[in-house]
Write a protein that holds these residues in place. Structure first.
Motif, PDB file in Angstrom:
ATOM      1  N   ASP A  21      -1.758   3.349   6.802  1.00  0.00           N
ATOM      2  CA  ASP A  21      -0.439   2.976   6.070  1.00  0.00           C
ATOM      3  C   ASP A  21       0.065   4.711   6.943  1.00  0.00           C
ATOM      4  O   ASP A  21       1.207   4.691   6.311  1.00  0.00           O
ATOM      5  N   ASP A  70      -3.854   9.932   5.568  1.00  0.00           N
ATOM      6  CA  ASP A  70      -4.694  10.305   5.790  1.00  0.00           C
ATOM      7  C   ASP A  70      -5.090  10.175   4.691  1.00  0.00           C
ATOM      8  O   ASP A  70      -4.391  10.288   3.280  1.00  0.00           O
ATOM      9  N   GLY A  89      -4.822   8.116   0.257  1.00  0.00           N
ATOM     10  CA  GLY A  89      -3.609   9.538   0.039  1.00  0.00           C
ATOM     11  C   GLY A  89      -1.815   8.556   0.309  1.00  0.00           C
ATOM     12  O   GLY A  89      -1.605   7.768  -0.030  1.00  0.00           O
TER      13      GLY A  89
HETATM   14 CA   LIG Z   1      -4.205   5.806   4.271  1.00  0.00          CA
END
Ligand SMILES: [Ca+2]
Ligand SMILES: [Ca+2]
Ligand SMILES: [Ca+2]
Ligand SMILES: [Ca+2]
Length: 387
Positions: A3, A6, A31
């Motif tokens: 996405d 991180d 994250g």
């Molecule tokens: Ca991610």
């Protein structure tokens, strides 16, 4: 989970899984941008894993009691070349193939949209792959890390420490760089690691416990290949007991194409004079078929035989991982340590060398002469009369 933010991995090596005490667990937490609310407190016991949309991450469960999976954890880079970050988990007390505490490490592939729960005892090659320790009490996986692209093939590689391995002396330790592979690596048994899968860094001296710590090192010497660093905290330095040492090992590639494992001679080491024959074996990573399209007799191997170079001719092997070439020493041949003429010395001569498994032609680039896996490194054969 692809996405763009991180993610985080953490280990809980003493976790009980089902009835397996100390099987260990690792947790990947996705994250989240502050603009999207950021991360709130995470309750690991509430990981659901069946709800990919709402779960804050996923759980990697150890598959074996007292394996301590999650003792070490790390990002792994992009090992399978699909553009999504992967991760690696060490289980340094695992006992693969009956090798007590040989240890193991597991590479888990990331996936766009998120990964569901992972059971390390049932890891499929779609989910990742297993790296099994080479010898009992090696404690492989005491350390794990991404390594960068050490061999320059475009896929990120990993490094795994086995600080109690004793091949280089009692508890000299060892570290293994395992190559990533586009479309996925197979399970790796470090006791049978071949050059197409990675390489071993053996500890220097008994008691060094090399591989207790391992890491990517970036590109230290600026040659475009990622380098690695290995810690040997038990090393004695200049009379200082247990002062410890670290080694930077440069990445690079002298190994020829991944389809070829090694070139060696089945003839005894020694000197061969005019009229005697030498047998040379080219070993492939997988079985190959020889297809002699135009009846030239198949491939041939150009040898460095002195002032004029000569070909060894193909004599046997098809449907096998090994091909045998034969050479009869000619007048005038001179060599102190027989080698082939270079990485492209395997001449197809109009034939095809095709993988039995995939049906496609393999790439026939040989290890650089003198490098690991080359004829001159594996055999000591001299040509011509004793000088
Ligand atoms: Ca991610
Ligand atoms: Ca990946
Ligand atoms: Ca690589
Ligand atoms: Ca480098």
């Amino acid at each position: 989970n692809g996405d763009g933010v991180d993610d985080l991995i953490l280990g809980a090596p003493q976790a009980t899984i089902g009835t397996n005490g100390y099987a260990g667990a690792s947790y990947v937490i996705y994250g989240k941008k502050v603009a999207d609310g950021g991360l709130a407190s995470i309750e690991l016991s509430a990981f659901d894993d069946d709800d990919l949309t709402n779960d804050p991450g996923f759980k990697i469960s150890g598959g074996e009691a007292f394996s301590f999976s999650g003792y070490s954890v790390s990002g792994a880079g992009d090992v399978n070349g699909d553009g999504v970050a992967d991760m690696i988990v060490g289980a340094n007390w695992a006992s693969p193939s009956g090798r007590a505490q040989a240890g193991a490490a597991y590479v888990i592939y990331g996936k766009v949209g998120g990964v569901g729960s992972i059971d390390l005892s049932a890891l499929s090659l779609n989910q990742g792959f297993t790296i099994s320790g080479a010898a009992a009490q090696a404690f492989t996986g005491v350390s794990v890390s991404d390594a960068g692209d050490v061999n320059g093939d475009g896929s990120d590689d990993v490094i795994v420490g086995a600080f109690y391995e004793s091949a280089g002396g009692a508890q000299a330790g060892a570290s293994y760089v395992v190559f990533g592979k586009a479309d996925g690596q197979t399970n790796i048994d470090l006791s049978a690691l071949n050059r197409s899968q990675g390489f071993k860094i053996t500890g220097a001296t008994a008691g060094d416990q090399s591989g207790y710590a391992v890491s990517a090192a970036g590109d230290v010497n600026g040659d475009g290949f990622a380098d690695v660093i290995v810690g040997a905290y038990g090393a004695d330095t200049a009379g200082k007991t247990d002062a410890g040492a670290a080694y930077v090992v440069y990445g690079g590639f002298t190994g020829g194409s991944p389809d070829i494992v090694s070139v060696s001679s089945s003839s005894a080491d020694g000197r061969y004079d005019v009229g005697t024959t030498i047998s040379i074996t080219v070993t492939f990573a997988n079985p190959v078929d020889i297809i002699d399209i135009n009846g030239t007799g198949g491939p041939r191997l150009l040898l460095e035989t002195g002032e004029s170079d000569h070909y060894a001719t193909y004599t046997s092997g098809s449907g096998t991982a090994s091909l045998t070439f034969t050479y009869t020493v000619a007048p005038g041949d001179v060599s102190a340590d027989l080698s082939y003429a270079g990485p492209n010395a395997l001449d197809l001569n109009g034939a095809r060398i095709r993988s039995v498994t995939t049906g496609t032609d393999v790439t026939v680039v040989l290890p650089v002469p003198g490098a690991s896996g080359s004829l001159s490194a594996s055999s000591d054969i001299a040509l011509g009369p004793d000088p």
